[in-house]
Design an enzyme around this catalytic site. Structure first.
Site, PDB file in Angstrom:
ATOM      1  N   LYS A   1       6.862  65.442  72.020  1.00 57.88           N
ATOM      2  CA  LYS A   1       6.764  66.959  71.715  1.00 57.88           C
ATOM      3  C   LYS A   1       7.791  67.785  71.700  1.00 57.88           C
ATOM      4  CE  LYS A   1       2.837  70.379  71.587  1.00 57.88           C
ATOM      5  NZ  LYS A   1       1.539  70.788  72.102  1.00 57.88           N
TER       6      LYS A   1
ATOM      7  N   LYS B   1      15.154  63.365  82.632  1.00 55.02           N
ATOM      8  CA  LYS B   1      14.433  64.605  82.402  1.00 55.02           C
ATOM      9  C   LYS B   1      15.443  65.652  82.580  1.00 55.02           C
ATOM     10  CE  LYS B   1      10.128  64.981  82.927  1.00 55.02           C
ATOM     11  NZ  LYS B   1       8.577  65.147  83.320  1.00 55.02           N
TER      12      LYS B   1
ATOM     13  N   LYS C   1      11.069  57.354  71.213  1.00 50.47           N
ATOM     14  CA  LYS C   1       9.513  57.688  71.026  1.00 50.47           C
ATOM     15  C   LYS C   1       9.280  58.899  70.643  1.00 50.47           C
ATOM     16  CE  LYS C   1       7.816  56.988  75.257  1.00 50.47           C
ATOM     17  NZ  LYS C   1       6.975  56.947  76.276  1.00 50.47           N
TER      18      LYS C   1
END
Length: 393
Positions: A242, A147, A239
């Site tokens: 968004k 992240k 994957k």
């Protein structure tokens, strides 16, 4: 009529909860009770990967639950704060996601549905767990690295800087453990990318139990549900997300029929003139077939002239190849129409719910109240075991 039905359901929540508790007490001996816990980050309107990968399984778990089972589903607003957020956007995303959960069929009469940040016991239990979790254990977690890399280095984990790391992002797996263990779950539905977090949750539970010299927290089992891993339409090596810069890589549950058709038409496939399911060699085509196999199939059954459909992806690919002659364009057309058909009722309910913020607020309030009843018991017992309050007889 719909509004009256909603108001009636809200009025029945507390009565339903009391009756459900009595029923569960009477039938616990007849079947093993399951407590299922799961949360989702408030990213606003879910995309197709969220829906087919997790949220549809929530509805299936709810609809197949036994009377004695307990289900806790929540929106993890505190986790969203581990990366920079616009306050107005975050508030709207929380509300939009609550509406979306109700629209897909999550029923507040059959589960406890709430906003995590409305239950302060989550954060309190996280602190107690943080006091028994080692820095080294958290350092080995992989999610914070990926992240942080996405935020600062375009996804390159080789250039992650320690100075860029905030404590909240580093320690959020401890909060996730508190989210889960607060409700004494027996089962947790998780995807492949969450397996490491559930392992940490079990370790924290066992560490706490050793410290207080009693088996207080359970070590929950992984619940395998028939969820689908949905990949990006534009890059089937990753994957659906968004946060991906290309809006054509994902389908939102609120996308219009025109947008759905355009995004599916642009989806990456290959030049082979036959249909087959091979995720390794043909990830693009296989991703589209995977999506199609996860839908209810009304459009597909009509297209194939059958009432019974084998939705195993490999066999579905064979059936489609026979029926369409291996046409990738035909596959995309069928998928587009299937998505439009499957999402239409969800979109209608979603937009209707957003017109009634009072109803959404009431659902959130009732859900938080029910969650806090269970959470308060856990925290009170934990405080006593830690010496923070006097033991009550």
């Amino acid at each position: 009529m719909l509004r009256r039905a909603r108001l009636h359901s809200v009025q029945c929540l507390s009565t339903y909860g009391r009756a459900q508790t009595i029923f569960r007490m009477q039938h616990t001996a007849l079947a093993e009770k399951r407590v299922i816990v799961s949360g989702i980050q408030p990213t606003g309107v879910p995309h197709l990967g969220n829906y087919l990968g997790a949220l549809k399984s929530w509805v299936e778990l709810q609809n197949t639950a036994q009377p004695q089972d307990e289900l806790y589903f929540f929106i993890v607003g505190l986790h969203a704060l581990t990366v920079p957020q616009n306050p107005k956007t975050l508030f709207a995303d929380r509300q939009n996601l609550m509406a979306a959960l109700l629209a897909i069929g999550v029923d507040p009469l059959r589960c406890t549905l709430f906003q995590q940040d409305a239950v302060p016991e989550h954060a309190e239990l996280m602190w107690y767990f943080a006091c028994i979790t080692s820095f080294g254990r958290l350092e080995r977690m992989t999610t914070w690295k990926s992240k942080l890399a996405t935020l600062h280095n375009g996804g390159n984990t080789d250039h992650v800087q320690a100075s860029q790391l905030q404590l909240g992002l580093f320690a959020y797996p401890v909060l996730q453990a508190a989210d889960i263990l607060l409700y004494h779950p027996t089962h947790v539905p998780v995807g492949e990318d969450q397996a490491q977090h559930l392992e940490l949750t079990r370790d924290i539970a066992e560490g706490f139990n050793r410290m207080v010299k009693k088996r207080y927290f359970p070590t929950p089992s992984t619940l395998h549900t028939p969820s689908k891993k949905i990949l990006s339409l534009r890059n089937p090596a990753v994957k659906m997300s968004k946060s991906a810069p290309d809006a054509n890589s994902r389908i939102l549950l609120t996308d219009s029929p025109k947008n759905i058709q355009a995004k599916v038409r642009r989806a990456v496939t290959d030049a082979d003139r036959f249909l087959s399911y091979d995720p390794e060699a043909r990830p693009g085509v296989s991703n589209l077939i995977n999506i199609l196999s996860a839908l209810d199939g009304g459009t597909l059954r009509r297209e194939l002239g059958t009432t019974v459909l084998d939705t195993d992806p490999a066999r579905l690919a064979e059936t489609l190849h026979t029926a369409t002659g291996g046409s990738g364009a035909k596959l995309k057309a069928i998928l587009s129409e299937s998505l439009i058909e499957a999402l239409r009722p969800i979109q209608e309910r979603y937009h209707d719910l957003l017109q009634d913020p009072t109803y959404l607020a009431t659902i959130e309030k009732r859900g938080a109240e029910r969650a806090r009843e269970r959470a308060h018991t856990t925290i009170s017992q934990v405080r006593t075991m830690l010496g923070l309050q006097k033991e009550t007889l």
